[in-house]
Design an enzyme around this catalytic site. Structure first.
Site, short mmCIF file in Angstrom:
data_model
loop_
_atom_site.label_atom_id
_atom_site.label_comp_id
_atom_site.label_asym_id
_atom_site.label_seq_id
_atom_site.Cartn_x
_atom_site.Cartn_y
_atom_site.Cartn_z
CG ASP A 20 -2.08 0.96 1.09
OD1 ASP A 20 -3.23 0.50 0.98
OD2 ASP A 20 -1.83 2.19 1.09
CG ASN A 25 -12.28 -0.59 3.80
OD1 ASN A 25 -12.66 -0.92 4.92
ND2 ASN A 25 -11.13 0.03 3.59
CB SER A 84 -10.68 5.20 -1.65
OG SER A 84 -9.52 4.41 -1.44
CB VAL A 85 -9.16 1.59 -5.14
CG1 VAL A 85 -8.84 0.99 -6.52
CG2 VAL A 85 -8.19 2.71 -4.81
CG HIS A 101 -8.42 -3.26 -2.43
ND1 HIS A 101 -9.37 -2.61 -3.18
CD2 HIS A 101 -8.26 -2.53 -1.30
CE1 HIS A 101 -9.75 -1.51 -2.55
NE2 HIS A 101 -9.11 -1.45 -1.39
CG HIS A 155 -6.82 -2.97 3.14
ND1 HIS A 155 -6.11 -1.82 2.93
CD2 HIS A 155 -8.04 -2.78 2.57
CE1 HIS A 155 -6.87 -0.96 2.24
NE2 HIS A 155 -8.04 -1.51 2.03
P1 AMP Z 1 -9.70 1.18 0.12
O1 AMP Z 1 -9.82 2.54 0.80
O2 AMP Z 1 -10.11 0.03 0.95
O3 AMP Z 1 -10.36 1.20 -1.25
O4 AMP Z 1 -8.16 0.97 -0.11
C1 AMP Z 1 -7.46 1.56 -1.16
C2 AMP Z 1 -6.02 1.57 -0.76
O5 AMP Z 1 -5.25 1.80 -1.93
C3 AMP Z 1 -5.63 2.66 0.25
O6 AMP Z 1 -5.12 2.05 1.43
C4 AMP Z 1 -4.58 3.47 -0.49
O7 AMP Z 1 -3.54 3.90 0.36
C5 AMP Z 1 -4.09 2.48 -1.54
N1 AMP Z 1 -3.51 3.05 -2.74
C6 AMP Z 1 -3.97 4.10 -3.45
N2 AMP Z 1 -3.19 4.32 -4.51
C7 AMP Z 1 -2.21 3.38 -4.49
C8 AMP Z 1 -1.11 3.07 -5.32
N3 AMP Z 1 -0.83 3.77 -6.43
N4 AMP Z 1 -0.31 2.03 -4.98
C9 AMP Z 1 -0.57 1.32 -3.86
N5 AMP Z 1 -1.60 1.55 -3.04
C10 AMP Z 1 -2.42 2.57 -3.34
#
Ligand code: AMP
Length: 114
Positions: free
Chosen positions: A31, A87, A95-96, A100, A102
């Site tokens: 991350d 999440n 947020s993505v 995924h 964690h």
């Molecule tokens: P979520 O909030 O559960 O969708 O997790 C998304 C995660 O992606 C967050 O913990 C971010 O820090 C991580 N993240 C965002 N951009 C990148 C990236 N380019 N490379 C690695 N992790 C990322």
């Protein structure tokens, strides 16, 4: 303009990531904003926005993601104490929108999670 998610771009090597594991079904990378000494994201290569989009046809893939998460935690030295979190939805912090897991370890974690 690409409509790929950030993690699809990482899978396609269009943007860089610190990749720690990859096979035909998934990829795992660190991350970019780690919340623990080990904070690795395990993503299926199959695009799936969130866990609630999974169907019974994904049972084997989801099992693979979990077993791979444990294997990666062990390979990083945290095999006896790690947390796996997903999440599902913006309201709980997603947020993505590419599924995924964690995988976190290396510090104390509270329960219930915040
Ligand atoms: P979520 O909030 O559960 O969708 O997790 C998304 C995660 O992606 C967050 O913990 C971010 O820090 C991580 N993240 C965002 N951009 C990148 C990236 N380019 N490379 C690695 N992790 C990322």
């Amino acid at each position: 303009m690409s409509d790929k998610t950030l993690f699809e771009k990482i899978i396609a090597r269009e943007i860089p990531a610190d990749i720690v594991f990859e096979d035909d079904q998934c990829i795992a990378f660190r991350d970019i904003n780690p919340q623990a000494p080990m904070h690795i994201l395990v993503c299926p290569k199959k695009p799936m926005p969130m866990l609630s989009d999974a169907t019974p046809a994904d049972n084997a893939l989801l099992g693979h993601l979990l077993v791979t998460s444990a294997t990666i935690a062990a390979s990083q030295g945290y095999g006896d104490a790690f947390r796996v979190a997903i999440n599902n939805g913006a309201a709980v912090g997603q947020s993505v929108f590419h599924l995924h897991l964690h995988v976190l370890g290396g510090r104390r974690f509270s329960w219930p999670p915040g």
